[in-house]
Design a protein around this motif. Sequence first.
Motif, mmCIF file in Angstrom:
data_model
loop_
_atom_site.group_PDB
_atom_site.id
_atom_site.type_symbol
_atom_site.label_atom_id
_atom_site.label_comp_id
_atom_site.label_asym_id
_atom_site.label_seq_id
_atom_site.Cartn_x
_atom_site.Cartn_y
_atom_site.Cartn_z
ATOM 1 N N VAL A 1 -72.075 -57.132 46.498
ATOM 2 C CA VAL A 1 -73.034 -56.152 45.997
ATOM 3 C C VAL A 1 -72.348 -54.808 45.859
ATOM 4 C CG1 VAL A 1 -74.985 -57.325 47.030
ATOM 5 C CG2 VAL A 1 -73.906 -55.461 48.263
ATOM 6 N N SER A 2 -72.810 -54.058 44.891
ATOM 7 C CA SER A 2 -72.317 -52.708 44.677
ATOM 8 C C SER A 2 -73.520 -51.813 44.438
ATOM 9 C CB SER A 2 -71.379 -52.670 43.474
ATOM 10 O OG SER A 2 -70.949 -51.351 43.202
ATOM 11 N N ILE A 3 -73.532 -50.661 45.068
ATOM 12 C CA ILE A 3 -74.666 -49.754 44.934
ATOM 13 C C ILE A 3 -74.725 -49.199 43.518
ATOM 14 C CG2 ILE A 3 -75.676 -47.590 45.743
ATOM 15 C CD1 ILE A 3 -74.453 -48.117 48.424
ATOM 16 N N ARG A 4 -75.927 -49.133 42.957
ATOM 17 C CA ARG A 4 -76.082 -48.701 41.568
ATOM 18 C C ARG A 4 -75.717 -47.244 41.346
ATOM 19 N NH1 ARG A 4 -79.623 -51.339 37.854
ATOM 20 N NH2 ARG A 4 -80.136 -53.440 38.534
ATOM 21 N N SER A 5 -75.732 -46.460 42.405
ATOM 22 C CA SER A 5 -75.546 -45.023 42.211
ATOM 23 C C SER A 5 -74.115 -44.658 41.844
ATOM 24 C CB SER A 5 -75.937 -44.275 43.489
ATOM 25 O OG SER A 5 -75.057 -44.644 44.536
ATOM 26 N N GLY A 6 -73.237 -45.618 41.792
ATOM 27 C CA GLY A 6 -71.875 -45.352 41.347
ATOM 28 C C GLY A 6 -70.926 -44.919 42.424
ATOM 29 N N THR A 7 -71.309 -45.082 43.675
ATOM 30 C CA THR A 7 -70.386 -44.760 44.754
ATOM 31 C C THR A 7 -69.351 -45.870 44.889
ATOM 32 O OG1 THR A 7 -71.630 -45.900 46.459
ATOM 33 C CG2 THR A 7 -72.266 -43.623 45.983
ATOM 34 N N TYR A 8 -68.444 -45.666 45.822
ATOM 35 C CA TYR A 8 -67.350 -46.616 45.953
ATOM 36 C C TYR A 8 -67.785 -47.941 46.551
ATOM 37 C CZ TYR A 8 -67.333 -46.346 51.027
ATOM 38 O OH TYR A 8 -67.696 -46.449 52.332
#
Lengths: 114, 112
Positions: free
Chosen positions: A93-100
């Motif tokens: 998973v990767s956070i949608r807000s564009g963080t690392y």
Amino acid sequence: AQSVTQLDSQVPVFEEAPVELRCNYSSSVSVYLFWYVQYPNQGLQLLLKYLSGSTLVKGINGFEAEFNKSQTSFHLRKPSVHISDTAEYFCAVSIRSGTYKYIFGTGTRLKVLA
Amino acid sequence: NAGVTQTPKFRILKIGQSMTLQCAQDMNHNYMYWYRQDPGMGLKLIYYSVGAGITDKGEVPNGYNVSRSTTEDFPLRLELAAPSQTSVYFCASKNRDTGELFFGEGSRLTVL
């Protein structure tokens, strides 16, 4: 905080049988979802991803996954496996807000038997 | 289309030695990562970078250092190698638009 759980560490299946690899995630914010495949002695490569839109996502090599928001799941499926699908599969998973932040599950080793 | 290139592919170190794992990408990605992979443990983030000159620690940074002087290169330095650093190391870069990570082929390090 986010987390990813892959419930099965190993899945043996006979050739031409269907397979489902399970992935559940936990997050208080919206995420992107991914499945990566790692063949022996190689790096990871993207199998498929869910960013938005249709919850059924099709990827390479005949794999597909369905995003289920209510069950916070993103299970990977293939209707008929081949010997060449033997590999390790990682949900991420990767956070949608564009963080690392990019969180991986511990992986599921798929072993296709002749 | 080189993508992400890691060198060396294999290395054996003695306890206390130091070395640098090289990583280069040609996709102009700002985000780059170093992971280590141990059997049954998945991928653990060592360090990451969001652009040239900017680096930060991940989950398991102890015993490692990084630098990011250019967009393309993100070397990982091991100081005073220990047996616990025996692992496979992967470098990756991220396409910020799609979120996809692109991985190198890995560097297998053994510390004896």
